[in-house]
Enzyme design. Structure first.
Site, short mmCIF file in Angstrom:
data_model
loop_
_atom_site.label_atom_id
_atom_site.label_comp_id
_atom_site.label_asym_id
_atom_site.label_seq_id
_atom_site.Cartn_x
_atom_site.Cartn_y
_atom_site.Cartn_z
N ASP A 155 15.37 -6.02 4.82
CA ASP A 155 16.29 -5.61 3.76
C ASP A 155 16.55 -4.11 3.80
O ASP A 155 17.41 -3.61 3.09
CB ASP A 155 15.73 -6.01 2.39
CG ASP A 155 16.43 -7.25 1.85
OD1 ASP A 155 17.36 -7.73 2.51
OD2 ASP A 155 16.03 -7.72 0.77
N ASP A 458 9.07 -15.49 -7.18
CA ASP A 458 8.04 -16.45 -6.77
C ASP A 458 7.67 -17.37 -7.94
O ASP A 458 7.74 -18.60 -7.84
CB ASP A 458 6.81 -15.73 -6.21
CG ASP A 458 6.36 -14.56 -7.07
OD1 ASP A 458 7.05 -14.21 -8.05
OD2 ASP A 458 5.29 -13.99 -6.77
O1 LIG Z 1 14.82 -6.35 -2.15
C1 LIG Z 1 13.72 -6.66 -1.69
C2 LIG Z 1 12.50 -6.32 -2.32
C3 LIG Z 1 11.29 -6.71 -1.74
N1 LIG Z 1 11.29 -7.40 -0.56
C4 LIG Z 1 9.99 -7.81 0.06
O2 LIG Z 1 9.24 -8.55 -0.86
C5 LIG Z 1 7.87 -8.41 -0.61
C6 LIG Z 1 7.10 -8.17 -1.89
O3 LIG Z 1 7.47 -6.95 -2.44
P1 LIG Z 1 6.41 -5.87 -2.97
O4 LIG Z 1 7.15 -4.64 -3.30
O5 LIG Z 1 5.26 -5.79 -2.03
O6 LIG Z 1 5.97 -6.56 -4.32
P2 LIG Z 1 4.52 -6.98 -4.87
O7 LIG Z 1 4.52 -6.74 -6.33
O8 LIG Z 1 3.42 -6.38 -4.09
O9 LIG Z 1 4.59 -8.53 -4.55
C7 LIG Z 1 4.18 -9.59 -5.38
O10 LIG Z 1 5.15 -9.90 -6.37
C8 LIG Z 1 6.45 -10.19 -5.84
C9 LIG Z 1 7.39 -10.46 -7.01
O11 LIG Z 1 6.89 -11.33 -7.92
C10 LIG Z 1 6.36 -11.38 -4.88
O12 LIG Z 1 7.59 -11.58 -4.27
C11 LIG Z 1 5.35 -11.06 -3.80
O13 LIG Z 1 5.23 -12.11 -2.88
C12 LIG Z 1 4.01 -10.78 -4.45
O14 LIG Z 1 3.06 -10.48 -3.44
C13 LIG Z 1 7.71 -7.30 0.41
O15 LIG Z 1 7.36 -7.87 1.65
C14 LIG Z 1 9.08 -6.66 0.44
O16 LIG Z 1 9.39 -6.17 1.70
C15 LIG Z 1 12.48 -7.74 0.06
O17 LIG Z 1 12.49 -8.36 1.11
N2 LIG Z 1 13.67 -7.37 -0.53
#
Ligand SMILES: O=c1ccn([C@@H]2O[C@H](COP(=O)(O)OP(=O)(O)O[C@H]3O[C@H](CO)[C@@H](O)[C@H](O)[C@H]3O)[C@@H](O)[C@H]2O)c(=O)[nH]1
Ligand SMILES: [Mn+2]
Length: 568
Positions: A155, A458
């Protein structure tokens, strides 16, 4: 047989037609004790609320009225959280899988194909070399290699990430045979070399190749661009030419690049490689991109046109595999004819590396990612945790009994791709479904695919699937299946909490609120369990009240707690 049982006492096992068991499920002990305790506790909560109500009714001054009202509201919120927590204590279960038996029942050629989705969004926050490690760790799974396709969603639309994956595809031809020959457990090279496993000359050689790749990738990242000297073939140049001057992260055409093709590419030992495909969906400022859910839906469609595997594993860029057997564990459920028809997904826990002992930001989230999930599992199944989850592709297309048909036949979950992934027509379709306006006025994000409307895609997606009648299973083996990263600075931890709270409230106050729609669709216990997360943010009410009110009351000589003498 195989299927779940609520609160029963016997161990349940699958033994399909006299075959050895694939899995067992056992209720956790202490359930009875918990219920007795809960009954007593519930009575004391009622007594406390009665006391507050009485005090409120007889209060004579504005101060005592407001103080009691604040306490009553806070205690009502706490009571809601306590009651909803009890749902997790009703039927917690513990499961075991026997992947070794799978090989006795199924031929390797009968294993279903597996599409792995890895999301990344920013090369500076999520270093490409760590995303590469995640990809390598799943490409090296103990699973028929030619059946694995890894799709990387970028992204950030970054040439630096594409460059890292071009390098990774070359390194993988050394790494995959090395892992399989030596039967190593840590299939992410970084994790493997951290454990100092370099005692053979073969391992030393691999380490040298890995380090030189890592240096190249990090140098390109430091410079901020891929320079001519880094490009080794005409094909690579053609790919990087897509990054024209007008290309920005918020505004660019779709880029889909096949980096490894299972039908052609071989490792250094002559065995097939998995497919590895880089995808950066089209973006422009006029169309909403729906964050990660949008990225995952683009991958669902692109992979549908290219490989259309019936099983999909979703991973965050930091979720490295820690056990090469993991897909076989998931397959113990996904290939069991007893469980499969209703089963949307098999969820593994989120477990993190690098948390220090005191874990001051409570980054482990053990209750959220490991404990409560066992409680969900005894009801209709765990919520989707965003990463480490094996889905049936079919679950993204309507309820188990009625298929929600996509716009084009290539996207149907049972469509059979009969052309090579690099053929003109397949690539053209893949580009078409990765455009921004492909989704406009369609069912994507509402009835098909990952659901929009919440930053916690999710939670929202898993919840909506369960409301449609799908079940899920929590698989928590002794050796963690995946290891991820957590925010380690206060700023990042607060940002994550803020994002989650907003995303959950968005569902909590939508027409699909678990408290109303959810309770009707999946029953009181599951509805309450989901409602607990949805309204997580209102914890702030009792926390703030109890943090300040007693002190303020004490300073102003207002009595807020009853004197023991006349409690009732
Ligand atoms: O526009 C976006 C924003 C994020 N991501 C990806 O989404 C994942 C999760 O994002 P992160 O910023 O790491 O969020 P976290 O809060 O750590 O993630 C938790 O919370 C998210 C939202 O509830 C879930 O999607 C994740 O799987 C869960 O691990 C990463 O691999 C990002 O690269 C994208 O692909 N596009
Ligand atoms: Mn994360």
């Amino acid at each position: 047989m195989g299927a779940r049982q609520q609160g029963g006492s016997a161990i349940q096992a699958t033994s399909t037609g006299g075959h050895p068991s694939l899995h067992t499920v056992k209720p956790l002990g202490r359930t009875l004790f918990n219920r007795v305790f809960a009954t007593i506790y519930a009575l004391s909560i009622l007594a406390l609320l009665f006391y507050h109500a009485k005090t409120l009714f007889y209060s004579t001054t504005l101060v005592s009225f407001s103080v009691t009202l604040a306490l009553l509201i806070s205690d009502l919120v706490l009571a809601f959280f306590w009651v909803s927590t009890q749902t997790f204590r009703m039927f917690p279960v513990y499961r075991k899988q026997f992947p070794e038996n799978l090989k006795k029942i199924m031929e390797r050629s009968d294993f279903p194909a597996l599409d792995v989705f890895i999301c990344t969004a920013d090369p500076y926050k999520e270093p490409p070399i760590s995303v590469v490690n995640t990809a390598l760790s799943v490409m090296a799974y103990d699973y028929p290699t030619e059946k694995i396709s890894v799709y990387v969603s970028d992204d950030g639309g970054s040439a630096l990430t594409l460059f890292a994956f071009m390098e990774a595809s070359k390194f993988a031809t050394h790494w995959l045979p090395f892992c399989k020959k030596n039967n190593i457990l840590e299939r992410s090279p970084e994790a493997y070399f951290e454990l100092n496993h370099t005692c053979t000359s073969e391992a030393v050689n691999i380490k040298i190749i890995y380090e030189s790749m890592k240096v190249k990738v990090e140098r390109v990242l430091e410079r901020g661009k891929v320079e001519d000297e880094n490009i080794t073939s005409g094909q690579e140049r053609e790919a990087f030419n897509k990054w024209a001057d007008s290309f920005t992260r918020q505004d660019h055409p779709a880029v889909i690049q096949v980096l490894l093709d299972a039908s052609k590419d071989k490792d250094i030992a002559g065995y097939s490689m998995p497919n590895l495909i880089y995808v950066s969906r089209e973006k422009n400022k006029a169309s909403p991109h729906h964050f990660k859910a949008g990225a995952l839906n683009a991958l669902l469609r692109v992979s549908g046109c290219m490989t259309n595997a019936p099983i999909i594993l979703t991973l965050d860029c930091d979720s490295c595999s820690n056990d090469p057997e993991t897909p076989l564990r998931a397959m113990c459920y996904l290939s069991d004819p007893e469980t499969r028809p209703q089963l949307a997904y098999v969820q593994f826990p989120q477990i993190f590396r690098g948390i220090n002992k005191s874990d001051i930001y409570n980054a482990e989230f053990k209750r959220l990612y490991q404990i409560n999930v066992m409680g969900f599992d005894g009801l209709s199944g765990p919520n989707y945790l965003g990463t480490g989850c094996f889905f049936q592709r079919r679950a993204f297309y309507g309820s188990p009994s009625s298929l929600a048909s996509p716009e084009i036949p290539e996207l149907a979950p049972d469509y059979i791709v009969d052309k090579p992934i690099q053929s003109q027509s397949v690539l053209a379709k893949a580009h078409q479904v990765a455009t921004c306006n492909y989704e406009s006025r369609s069912n994507w994000g509402s009835k098909i695919g990952f659901r929009y409307g919440s930053l916690s895609e999710d939670y929202h997606t898993g919840f909506r699937m369960q409301c449609e009648g799908w079940k899920s299973i929590f698989c928590d083996p002794d050796r963690p299946a995946f290891l991820g990263d957590v925010p380690i600075t206060l700023n990042d931890a607060l940002n994550q909490q803020k994002r989650w709270s907003i995303g959950l409230l968005e569902v909590g106050f939508s027409k699909y609120s678990p408290a109303t729609f959810g309770v009707k669709a999946i029953g009181l216990l599951m509805g309450l369990a989901y409602a607990q997360s949805a309204f997580w943010a209102i914890w702030s009410i009792p926390i703030t009240t109890y943090a300040f009110l007693p002190q303020l009351a004490l300073l102003n000589k207002v009595y807020i707690f009853p004197k023991v003498r006349y409690f009732f």
